[in-house]
Motif scaffolding. Sequence first.
Motif: not given
Length: 72
Positions: A5-8, A15-24, A64-68
């Motif tokens: 459906i969409r790709r962004q 930073d310091y070897h890490g990153w995260a995805l978390q709830d809004f 890259t974020v994809e929505v299917w």
Amino acid sequence: MASLIRRQEHSVNVDYHGWALQDFDDAQVPVLFPEGFESGTFLTAHPGRLDFYSAGHTHTASLTVEVWDGDL
């Protein structure tokens, strides 16, 4: 069969070897990043949060974020 459906593309600051995805909604995340971050483990799941480890210390990575519309 599932259809894309969409790709962004997004830039992620590592930073310091890490990153995260978390709830809004931070109220849904019991422990905010970087608390509990495990260095050396590529992916670590926490309630409401996914931590990613990177070999690079401080850099910008591409995400890259994809929505299917269904299961792949």
